[in-house]
Design an enzyme around this catalytic site. Structure first.
Site, PDB file in Angstrom:
ATOM      1  N   GLU A 131       0.991  -1.125  -0.061  1.00  0.00           N
ATOM      2  CA  GLU A 131       0.077  -0.280  -0.228  1.00  0.00           C
ATOM      3  C   GLU A 131       0.968   1.557   0.350  1.00  0.00           C
ATOM      4  OE1 GLU A 131      -2.984   0.366   0.078  1.00  0.00           O
ATOM      5  OE2 GLU A 131      -3.498  -1.951  -0.223  1.00  0.00           O
ATOM      6  N   SER A 168     -50.660 -24.553  39.575  1.00  0.00           N
ATOM      7  CA  SER A 168     -50.099 -25.904  40.681  1.00  0.00           C
ATOM      8  C   SER A 168     -49.001 -25.546  41.504  1.00  0.00           C
ATOM      9  CB  SER A 168     -50.648 -26.539  40.688  1.00  0.00           C
ATOM     10  OG  SER A 168     -51.442 -27.658  40.598  1.00  0.00           O
TER      11      SER A 168
END
Length: 867
Positions: free
Chosen positions: A229, A509
């Protein structure tokens, strides 16, 4: 004479005036001539006149230009100063909004630990360890049946650092028999694998990155990046003039843009400070800021920032920034474990992650990777033989990208809710916090699979349209109340409605253990207390009454306290609750951990109250922990991005019920799983997986529940429909089966509570609840707090006599006698011989002693409610 003189004088005066006048005229003519001559001499050509005109204008313009230059310079200086301040403020401060990382619990390894080989194998796969035949680097493992060789990565915890090492684990009978450091050949007493990353809280702009330091990455990455680069990176001052000229000439010659001139510094500026706008203004700002950046910071600082900022891909809405995250995104491994060709591929992506996406455009990615390796060879980083060999290798990326959202969204939502009590939402999204939870990823995955599979079976069995039935599950440890798994629905990967923490449904329950615990705590009841199981009427007002019925709709007659809970009888439970008072039951629910307001409605006694699975889990967590209330938690600790511990979450412990009462309650709840409403468990679970729990069913079979616990885990399951339509499932036919499937596949410990002091077991008559008479009746062995046991012995009458075989015995965890049963039997025999303890049926005289007459149930409840 005088006249003549006057005449002469007058004549002289006239002549003098004429002379003067003539001279004046002559002078004037001379002056006019001089003026004309002068005008002739000063007259210029036309072009000279025009030149003079423009010269005058230029003098004015030059003044304005100078003023403009001064003003422009001032503005330029102000702009540069502004940009300089922007660069320094953003670059010196917090450079990035970092997502919070959420981790599961680290797997602890020590000799004697329960560990299934396949579970360890799965844990290593979740950690993205590579299965190999020979260990050559970190993040690798090999397996020879039940022996594992692992090269760990190490991890920085808040309290210490787990170093990387090579270990051997021998597993026998699902337990670690040997743990060895193969490098030093020493036995290890304890070590931890790194925790599994289970999710992230991303910044609002959805940028994600894993920060890396320049010193920690392979030099090949930084040198290769510069070679491809920006070859003159260490020579220019932020802008490379030669590259700009060369690029302009190349682009002009080609008639289009074929070459760029941006340096690494300019690329960083564009990504960090600016946008992707293509304009000369942006390029100018980019150049200025690049120079400023180079003036203030070193080349290595800028390069490190570039490694963390560069955009390298997209995962749904989440953008992938930096090489650290890209390594995990494309290869599922950290930077330190990448090979040369993989590093080259990531370098190649910097030019265009969309164009060279290896999953979408593998051919272009391969060409770009090979080009990068060629450039690295030109710079002397690789030799020709290496490059030729590496070019033959595949790209090596994972087939599928990691999910853009957490694979465990329900658990992550629970973590977020608990964190919001201590942290701002923005801090969770931007401060880079490291959050360590108690989640067990292996248990979590098993819970998800089991729930999804069983729910589909239940749909088919009840002919429910596919996708209509749903479920939720919460799993925690008995010790510590840490939530290790949470499933919010059958589609566990869907980050939507989380039923485990949001779905408030009637619990039926499931509430009964709380009612019976309150009764035991009141000392008014023991396990053999006789309760009327007949019809009951509760007066709600002058004109309204409530007449609950048993599930079977039958009058059950007189039953014992433990039998009423064992078979989940409704009318005896209502009688117990009304006797205690609703306020005592509500207080018990709050003590067990319920924080919501509870209305004192008698229907509460049968579960006519809405709770989430998390709230149910809290109730049963407290019961399973021996009556010790500890708030459920999913978070262990929080660290900042530098490894400093910010907060720990210590246990909050409070004893809310006596150990004796809890033991009596869980004794019956254990029997429920053997002969009560949950006896299905005794058929499908191994005998050693002893458990306790309670089923729950709501009206019209809308909701199916089961909550229970082993010696190690507490699990609550809800099954139902989101539209609240009936499912046809009871607690025993729906949720209980999900619960059983899950407990069957996990490693757990059997329910084996320690019997507290002051408890003894007695044989009592199954029907009457009095001390057993060997001459008649069916005995059942029950525990009693000393002093609360029955004082009378059962009398043999026709009403109480049963010819059935005993169905109850001592609990399985009781391995030796701890109560003098001989004394109980002696008391019964003494009674038969006429002792004053009581009388039994004398067959010779055919005389019967009738039990006390049972009062009308309705009037008894009505009178109690009025009082």
């Amino acid at each position: 004479m005088s006249d003549k003189k006057q005449e002469l004088n007058s004549k002289d005066l006239n002549e003098t005036d004429d002379i003067v006048t003539s001279e004046r005229n002559h002078q004037k003519a001379s002056e006019d001539k001089a003026v004309k001559d002068s005008a002739k001499r000063t007259r210029k050509p036309m072009h000279k006149i025009i030149g003079s005109f423009f010269y005058g204008i230029w003098r004015v313009v030059r003044i304005f230009i100078l003023i403009g230059i001064v003003i422009g310079s001032l503005f330029a200086a102000a702009y540069v100063l502004q940009q300089d301040e922007l660069v320094r403020n953003q670059f010196e401060g917090k450079r990035w909004a970092l997502p919070a990382r959420v981790f599961a619990r680290p797997l602890e390894l020590y000799e004697g630990q329960s560990l299934v080989p396949n579970d360890l194998h799965q844990e290593l796969q979740l950690l993205n360890y590579t299965f190999v035949t020979h260990l050559v680097g970190t993040g690798q493992f090999k397996r020879n049946k039940n022996t594992f060789y692992i090269q760990t990565r190490g991890f920085q915890f808040a309290e210490d650092q787990e170093i990387s090492r090579r270990i051997r684990i021998d597993i026998r009978n699902n337990k670690i028999s040997k743990l060895t450091n193969t490098e030093s050949n020493e036995q290890l007493t304890l070590m931890r694998l790194e925790p599994v990353l289970i999710g992230n809280f991303y910044p609002r702009h959805n940028e994600d990155r894993v920060l890396v330091k320049l010193d920690d990455v392979t030099p090949l990455l930084s040198k290769g990046l510069i070679a491809v680069e920006d070859k003159k990176y260490y020579e220019h001052f932020g802008v490379n003039i030669k590259s700009i000229v060369r690029a302009v000439l190349a682009n002009v010659k080609a008639g289009r843009k074929v070459q760029g001139a941006s340096t690494l510094t300019q690329q960083l500026v564009k990504n960090f400070f600016l946008s992707n706008e293509k304009s000369y203004k942006r390029k100018a700002s980019e150049a200025v800021m690049a120079i400023l950046l180079e003036l203030h910071y070193s080349k290595n600082e800028i390069l490190e920032a570039y490694l963390n900022e560069i955009y390298l891909g997209q995962n749904g809405k989440r953008s992938i920034h930096g090489f650290g995250l890209a390594s995990q995104f494309y290869f599922s491994k950290p930077m330190t474990e990448l090979t040369i060709e993989q590093v080259a591929l990531l370098i190649g992506l910097a030019k265009g992650p969309s164009v060279y996406n290896p999953r979408i455009h593998p051919k272009a990615a391969l060409e770009r990777r090979n080009f990068v390796m060629d450039e690295m060879m030109k710079e002397g980083l690789l030799n020709a033989q290496q490059v030729a060999r590496l070019k033959t290798k595949p790209l090596g990326v994972t087939k599928e990208s990691p999910p853009s959202v957490s694979p465990f969204p329900a658990y992550l939502e629970l973590v977020r809710r608990q964190l919001q009590r201590d942290y701002q939402e923005e801090d969770l999204r931007s401060e880079g916090l490291l959050i360590f939870t108690s989640m067990d990823p292996v248990v979590q995955i098993k819970a998800e699979k089991v729930l999804k599979k069983r729910v589909r079976k239940l749909e088919r069995s009840k002919h429910i349209r596919k996708g209509k039935l749903n479920a939720a599950m919460v799993v925690s440890n008995v010790q510590g109340a840490e939530i290790i798994a949470l499933v919010g629905g059958r589609d566990a990967r869907f980050a939507g409605y989380n039923r485990a923490i949001n779905a408030s449904r009637q619990i039926g329950s499931l509430i009964k253990p709380a009612v019976y615990l309150a009764a035991l705590e009141s000392k008014k009841f023991n396990l053999s207390t006789p309760i009327d199981g007949g019809p009951v009427t509760v007066r709600l007002s002058k004109t309204k009454t409530w007449k609950p019925k048993n599930y079977s709709g039958k009058d059950l007659g007189m039953v014992t306290f433990q039998k009423a809970l064992l078979y989940s009888m409704n009318t005896p439970t209502v009688r117990i609750g009304i006797t205690l008072g609703l306020d005592h039951v509500i207080d018990e629910l709050h003590a067990l951990g319920i924080q919501r307001e509870i209305a004192p409605n008698p229907a509460l006694l049968l579960g006519a109250i809405q709770m989430t699975p998390m709230e149910v889990q809290q109730i049963y967590q407290t019961i399973a922990a021996g009556g010790t209330y500890t708030p459920l938690t999913a978070i262990r600790s929080v660290m900042d991005s530098y490894g400093k511990a910010l907060r720990r979450y210590p246990l909050q412990v409070k004893q809310i019920a006596s150990e004796r009462s809890i033991y009596l309650l869980t004794y019956v709840m254990n029997k429920i799983t053997k002969e009560g409403t949950a006896k299905y468990l005794a058929r499908v679970l191994p005998a050693w997986k002893n458990a306790a729990g309670k089923t729950g069913t709501t009206n019209r079979n809308v909701d199916s529940w089961f909550a229970g616990f082993t010696g190690q885990h507490v699990v609550s399951v809800w099954v139902g429909r989101d539209d609240n339509k009936p499912t046809g499932l009871t607690g025993g036919s729906g949720a209980l089966k999900v619960w059983a499937d899950f407990v069957k596949v996990i490693q757990t410990k059997p329910f084996k509570p320690k019997r507290p002091t002051g408890l003894r077991f007695y044989k009592v008559n199954k029907k009457s609840g009095l001390l057993h008479n060997p001459a008649c009746g069916t005995p059942v062995i029950l525990p009693f707090a000393v002093g609360s046991e029955p004082k009378k012995v059962h009398r043999c009458t026709d009403i109480y006599y049963e010819a059935t075989a005993p169905s109850s015995s001592r609990p399985s965890w009781e391995t030796h006698k701890t109560t003098p049963q001989k004394r109980v039997d002696q008391a019964a025999r003494m009674n038969q011989n006429g002792n004053a303890v009581g009388r039994i049926w004398d067959k010779d005289k055919q005389r019967r002693v009738q039990p006390a007459p049972r009062q009308d149930s309705s009037s008894w409840i009505d009178n109690l409610m009025k009082r």
